[in-house]
Design a protein around this motif. Structure first.
Motif, PDB file in Angstrom:
ATOM      1  N   LYS A   1      -0.670  49.144  15.851  1.00  0.00           N
ATOM      2  CA  LYS A   1       0.037  48.042  15.190  1.00  0.00           C
ATOM      3  C   LYS A   1       1.107  48.575  14.243  1.00  0.00           C
ATOM      4  O   LYS A   1       1.136  49.769  13.935  1.00  0.00           O
ATOM      5  CB  LYS A   1      -0.940  47.131  14.449  1.00  0.00           C
ATOM      6  CG  LYS A   1      -1.752  47.807  13.380  1.00  0.00           C
ATOM      7  CD  LYS A   1      -2.581  46.781  12.641  1.00  0.00           C
ATOM      8  CE  LYS A   1      -2.918  47.317  11.280  1.00  0.00           C
ATOM      9  NZ  LYS A   1      -3.473  46.407  10.368  1.00  0.00           N
TER      10      LYS A   1
ATOM     11  N   GLY B   1     -10.205  37.548  13.254  1.00  0.00           N
ATOM     12  CA  GLY B   1      -9.862  38.700  12.413  1.00  0.00           C
ATOM     13  C   GLY B   1      -8.606  39.438  12.840  1.00  0.00           C
ATOM     14  O   GLY B   1      -7.679  38.849  13.407  1.00  0.00           O
ATOM     15  N   ASP B   2      -8.582  40.753  12.594  1.00  0.00           N
ATOM     16  CA  ASP B   2      -7.418  41.594  12.908  1.00  0.00           C
ATOM     17  C   ASP B   2      -7.406  41.983  14.390  1.00  0.00           C
ATOM     18  O   ASP B   2      -8.441  41.992  15.031  1.00  0.00           O
ATOM     19  CB  ASP B   2      -7.504  42.913  12.121  1.00  0.00           C
ATOM     20  CG  ASP B   2      -7.300  42.707  10.632  1.00  0.00           C
ATOM     21  OD1 ASP B   2      -6.785  41.644  10.259  1.00  0.00           O
ATOM     22  OD2 ASP B   2      -7.669  43.614   9.864  1.00  0.00           O
ATOM     23  N   LYS B   3      -6.232  42.383  14.863  1.00  0.00           N
ATOM     24  CA  LYS B   3      -6.032  42.967  16.191  1.00  0.00           C
ATOM     25  C   LYS B   3      -6.641  42.132  17.322  1.00  0.00           C
ATOM     26  O   LYS B   3      -7.311  42.666  18.207  1.00  0.00           O
ATOM     27  CB  LYS B   3      -6.626  44.377  16.236  1.00  0.00           C
ATOM     28  CG  LYS B   3      -5.980  45.354  15.266  1.00  0.00           C
ATOM     29  CD  LYS B   3      -6.516  46.739  15.520  1.00  0.00           C
ATOM     30  CE  LYS B   3      -6.268  47.662  14.353  1.00  0.00           C
ATOM     31  NZ  LYS B   3      -6.939  48.933  14.464  1.00  0.00           N
TER      32      LYS B   3
ATOM     33  N   GLY C   1      -5.930  37.405  11.471  1.00  0.00           N
ATOM     34  CA  GLY C   1      -5.586  38.526  10.603  1.00  0.00           C
ATOM     35  C   GLY C   1      -4.303  39.196  11.074  1.00  0.00           C
ATOM     36  O   GLY C   1      -3.386  38.534  11.577  1.00  0.00           O
ATOM     37  N   SER C   2      -4.247  40.526  10.986  1.00  0.00           N
ATOM     38  CA  SER C   2      -3.002  41.209  11.327  1.00  0.00           C
ATOM     39  C   SER C   2      -2.934  41.511  12.822  1.00  0.00           C
ATOM     40  O   SER C   2      -3.961  41.556  13.504  1.00  0.00           O
ATOM     41  CB  SER C   2      -2.905  42.513  10.533  1.00  0.00           C
ATOM     42  OG  SER C   2      -3.929  43.372  10.938  1.00  0.00           O
ATOM     43  N   SER C   3      -1.705  41.728  13.290  1.00  0.00           N
ATOM     44  CA  SER C   3      -1.434  42.140  14.672  1.00  0.00           C
ATOM     45  C   SER C   3      -2.034  41.179  15.696  1.00  0.00           C
ATOM     46  O   SER C   3      -2.639  41.599  16.679  1.00  0.00           O
ATOM     47  CB  SER C   3      -1.979  43.556  14.861  1.00  0.00           C
ATOM     48  OG  SER C   3      -1.414  44.151  15.971  1.00  0.00           O
ATOM     49  N   TYR C   4      -1.837  39.896  15.473  1.00  0.00           N
ATOM     50  CA  TYR C   4      -2.373  38.877  16.392  1.00  0.00           C
ATOM     51  C   TYR C   4      -1.573  38.900  17.697  1.00  0.00           C
ATOM     52  O   TYR C   4      -0.352  38.934  17.688  1.00  0.00           O
ATOM     53  CB  TYR C   4      -2.270  37.498  15.734  1.00  0.00           C
ATOM     54  CG  TYR C   4      -2.862  36.378  16.572  1.00  0.00           C
ATOM     55  CD1 TYR C   4      -4.231  36.256  16.727  1.00  0.00           C
ATOM     56  CD2 TYR C   4      -2.037  35.454  17.212  1.00  0.00           C
ATOM     57  CE1 TYR C   4      -4.782  35.230  17.501  1.00  0.00           C
ATOM     58  CE2 TYR C   4      -2.578  34.424  17.978  1.00  0.00           C
ATOM     59  CZ  TYR C   4      -3.952  34.320  18.119  1.00  0.00           C
ATOM     60  OH  TYR C   4      -4.485  33.310  18.882  1.00  0.00           O
TER      61      TYR C   4
ATOM     62  N   GLN D   1      -1.707  37.109   9.525  1.00  0.00           N
ATOM     63  CA  GLN D   1      -1.128  38.117   8.615  1.00  0.00           C
ATOM     64  C   GLN D   1       0.008  38.853   9.320  1.00  0.00           C
ATOM     65  O   GLN D   1       0.860  39.438   8.672  1.00  0.00           O
ATOM     66  CB  GLN D   1      -2.219  39.083   8.173  1.00  0.00           C
ATOM     67  CG  GLN D   1      -3.171  38.462   7.162  1.00  0.00           C
ATOM     68  CD  GLN D   1      -4.356  39.348   6.857  1.00  0.00           C
ATOM     69  OE1 GLN D   1      -4.856  40.042   7.738  1.00  0.00           O
ATOM     70  NE2 GLN D   1      -4.818  39.339   5.621  1.00  0.00           N
TER      71      GLN D   1
ATOM     72  N   GLU E   1      -0.848  38.366   1.785  1.00  0.00           N
ATOM     73  CA  GLU E   1      -1.882  38.638   2.795  1.00  0.00           C
ATOM     74  C   GLU E   1      -3.272  38.165   2.359  1.00  0.00           C
ATOM     75  O   GLU E   1      -4.074  37.705   3.163  1.00  0.00           O
ATOM     76  CB  GLU E   1      -1.927  40.134   3.109  1.00  0.00           C
ATOM     77  CG  GLU E   1      -0.766  40.572   3.965  1.00  0.00           C
ATOM     78  CD  GLU E   1      -1.058  41.790   4.808  1.00  0.00           C
ATOM     79  OE1 GLU E   1      -2.088  42.447   4.570  1.00  0.00           O
ATOM     80  OE2 GLU E   1      -0.247  42.080   5.704  1.00  0.00           O
TER      81      GLU E   1
ATOM     82  N   TYR F   1      -5.340  34.899   3.231  1.00  0.00           N
ATOM     83  CA  TYR F   1      -6.164  34.774   4.442  1.00  0.00           C
ATOM     84  C   TYR F   1      -7.588  34.349   4.054  1.00  0.00           C
ATOM     85  O   TYR F   1      -8.260  33.614   4.771  1.00  0.00           O
ATOM     86  CB  TYR F   1      -6.156  36.127   5.167  1.00  0.00           C
ATOM     87  CG  TYR F   1      -7.149  36.267   6.303  1.00  0.00           C
ATOM     88  CD1 TYR F   1      -6.871  35.764   7.573  1.00  0.00           C
ATOM     89  CD2 TYR F   1      -8.359  36.941   6.119  1.00  0.00           C
ATOM     90  CE1 TYR F   1      -7.770  35.910   8.620  1.00  0.00           C
ATOM     91  CE2 TYR F   1      -9.262  37.096   7.159  1.00  0.00           C
ATOM     92  CZ  TYR F   1      -8.965  36.577   8.405  1.00  0.00           C
ATOM     93  OH  TYR F   1      -9.861  36.724   9.437  1.00  0.00           O
TER      94      TYR F   1
END
Ligand code: MIC
Ligand code: SF4
Length: 643
Positions: free
Chosen positions: A185, A475-477, A530-533, A557, A580, A583
């Motif tokens: 990411k 969540g993330d990723k 979260g991040s890198s969706y 995010q 951030e 969230y």
């Protein structure tokens, strides 16, 4: 100021905007490719846009993903694709002809050209000196109609290669090393440009292995120069006349440079469940292996197969291992048959699979429960293999072959056999008879539509107020495989209402019914992440199906490039948290409200009210003017039709 390769190609293809990193520009696309799993929707959208014929130099429709025909659906899709290709002037690559990226590299890739494909591994073409980019099907349909492809003018990072690879280390290890450095990411809007004396030690298919997995880093694409090695490859493919030399200027500028000494790279592995989870093979050796699958668009070239066959010659597959081999193309298959290595592999006990995506996309060869599978492919997301609790490790063909013999993860350097130094072929077996069509449209062709072919779904114009419920918080990723599972569900790709039943199936199987209930009651559905969706594949179904379920916004995010574009193309607004940590201030089931979106879009900052908690949360929405218009029109289909 000296120009890098990326800039040279992009500048010569600019249709709109300027070459200014970070800004949006529109580029002319010379070639397109589609594969069947994204292709049906692409051509349905092309038809719905009223495009009469393709305007590109070359457009190819491959059938390589849904080749397992259990039930009528996939066969129907193939017939639709064959007829629609004939009608619109698209070359049709029949099932059995091979995996789109491998075949395209062999027969059509040309240095200096732009290629847009409805598959995230389209950047494989960077191995032959193309700017090759993956996108959603709608973007590809627009490019086929002659429209520009809009992308953020990239930040170009130079990867300076020195030295040469040691024995038992190969291109897969190079790209795994890159994943170790860059991660999966935070690389949105970046192009990786390979340079330096190490480049000439790598063959074109090896370069393509490296550019292929740039997709896993989330970069826009990766590119190698077009040099003598490229010339040799094109000559061996009977296409010497298509070679041009393409090098960066000597004083070319880059945003930054990363040095990679090829001789210091060791055999590496991506451990479960992410291609970014890179470890030295030494740390993992000894783990018992149940399955080895060799193939996919990353490692299924002639040279890969020759290496594997040489390592396995005269050996028998370990009794606890099932070995599957999927040659990347009919050309590779033919070369294997003609050289006798196919017989050697059959002797070894290999299960020879169709020349297609197969195991890589989880539509066959699922490992046993909790099974360990070593694969030469590019993705090891949880559940993607079709077995939820399987452990997938991504390895080089050498490491895969080593495990076939020992039944365990093994450092190939410790096999105790001489290294098979294989030279790439100087002539390939050429037979283009499985490509149909001459690129000219034929309006007299009647397009076949079986019961599996639905209409492309359309959204309504974007409304000014979002009033809805957080239907899920993830969540993330989160990958597009999490959002829209492939595998056994792939056959519903052309039937959105049916495929939509499986959105987030492996995370929360009640998501579908919850969304449908809200939709019927007039409540909008919102996704929080979260991040890198949206990492991973380009499948626009990960946006189309949520759209069908009444999802109007995704708040995250951070987003990955192709998925963010697909959301906008479907009329779903991608919003990021301005802070951030906010969230944490939102949960599944919360009721939210965002008003006056149209005016706020201009200001780029949007205030969301969490009515359940009675708090306000600032969000960001950084869209270009063009993207704003697409969103407000309810997606790219509506927008294009209205032009
Ligand atoms: C993949 O590897 O996930 C796929 C299947 O090739 C996808 C496309 C798709 O989902 O159809 C990709 O990489 O874009
Ligand atoms: Fe096919 Fe796998 Fe390549 Fe995707 S990554 S195109 S499924 S071989």
């Amino acid at each position: 100021m000296g120009r890098n390769l990326t800039r040279k190609i992009l500048e010569s293809h600019l249709m709109e905007g300027r070459y200014e990193p970070g800004t949006e520009c529109g580029i002319r696309i010379d070639q397109t490719l589609t594969q069947d799993a994204t292709g049906t929707m692409t051509y349905l959208q092309l038809e719905a846009m009223g495009i009469k014929s393709t305007k590109t130099e070359l457009s190819v429709s491959y059938v390589d993903h849904n080749t397992v025909q259990a039930g009528f659906e996939n066969a129907d899709d193939h017939k639709y694709l064959q007829t629609v290709a004939a009608r619109y002037g698209v070359i049709y690559s029949r099932p059995g002809n091979g995996i789109c990226h491998q075949v395209h590299l062999e027969r059509f890739g040309r240095p200096g050209k732009t290629l847009l494909g409805s598959d995230s591994h389209t950047p494989t073409g960077g191995g032959i000196g193309m700017i090759a980019i993956g996108a959603g099907g709608l973007d590809v349909a627009v490019a086929m109609g002659g429209g520009p492809f809009y992308t953020t003018c990239p930040k170009v990072c130079q990867i300076y290669l020195t030295g040469g690879l040691n024995e038992w280390v190969s291109a897969k290890d190079v790209v795994l090393k890159m994943l170790e450095i860059f991660g999966v990411k935070g690389n949105v809007g970046v192009v990786l440009e390979y340079a330096g004396p190490g480049v000439s030690t790598l063959s074109v298919p090896e370069r393509a292995t490296i550019t292929n997995m740039g997709a896993e880093m989330g970069v826009t694409c990766s590119i190698f120069p077009s040099d003598d090695v490229t010339r040799g490859f094109l000559q061996a493919q009977g296409r010497a006349d298509q070679w041009i030399e393409l090098l960066p200027d000597e004083d070319a500028q880059y945003a930054n440079t990363v040095h990679l000494e090829l001789d210091r790279i060791e055999p590496l592995v991506a451990a479960p469940h992410s291609p970014g989870n890179v470890r030295p093979i030494q740390e993992l050796k000894g783990i018992k292996v149940d399955q080895v699958n060799i193939g996919s668009c990353t490692n299924s070239s002639c040279k890969d197969m020759m290496k594997v066959a040489a390592i396995l010659k005269g050996k028998t597959v370990h009794p606890d291992v099932s070995l599957g081999i999927a040659p990347g193309s009919r050309q590779v298959f033919q070369m294997m048959a003609r050289s006798g290595i196919l017989a050697d592999l059959i002797n070894t006990g290999a299960r020879i699979l169709e020349s297609a995506c197969g195991f890589c996309i989880g539509n066959s060869q699922s490992p046993p429960s909790k099974g360990v599978s070593l694969r030469t492919s590019n993705r090891n997301f949880e559940g993607r293999s079709g077995t939820r609790d399987a452990q997938i490790y991504l390895v080089s063909p050498e490491a895969a072959a080593a495990a076939v013999i020992t039944g365990r993860i093994t450092d190939p350097r410790e096999l105790g056999i001489p290294y098979p130094a294989i030279e790439p072929p100087t002539t390939f077996f050429i037979d283009d008879s499985m490509f149909l069509g001459n690129g000219k449209p034929d309006p007299s062709v009647e397009v076949f539509r079986g019961p599996n072919i639905g209409d492309p779904p359309k959204n309504s114009a974007f409304c000014d107020v979002i009033r809805g419920e957080i239907a899920i918080k993830v969540g993330d990723k989160i990958t597009t495989d999490h959002i829209m599972p492939a595998g056994v569900r792939l056959k519903y790709r052309s039937n959105i209402p049916k495929y939509a039943e499986f959105v987030f199936e492996n995370i929360d199987s009640s998501f579908y019914s919850r969304c449908m209930k809200n939709k019927k009651g007039g409540t909008q559905n919102i996704i929080v992440a979260g991040s890198s969706y949206g990492q991973g594949s380009s499948r626009e179904h990960a946006a189309l199906c949520p759209m069908y379920l009444g999802v109007t916004a995704v708040i995250a995010q951070g987003f990955e490039r192709i998925h963010a574009a697909n959301l906008i193309n479907c009329g779903i607004i991608p919003l990021t948290f301005a802070r951030e940590e906010d969230y944490e201030k939102i949960s599944q089931g919360d009721e939210i409200e965002i008003s006056s979106i149209k005016t706020r879009l201009k200001e780029k900052e949007i205030m969301m009210k969490n009515r359940t908690r009675d708090i306000s949360i600032p969000l960001l929405c950084r869209l270009s003017e063009r993207q704003e218009s697409i969103l407000l029109a309810g997606g790219l289909l509506n927008y294009t039709v209205s032009l």
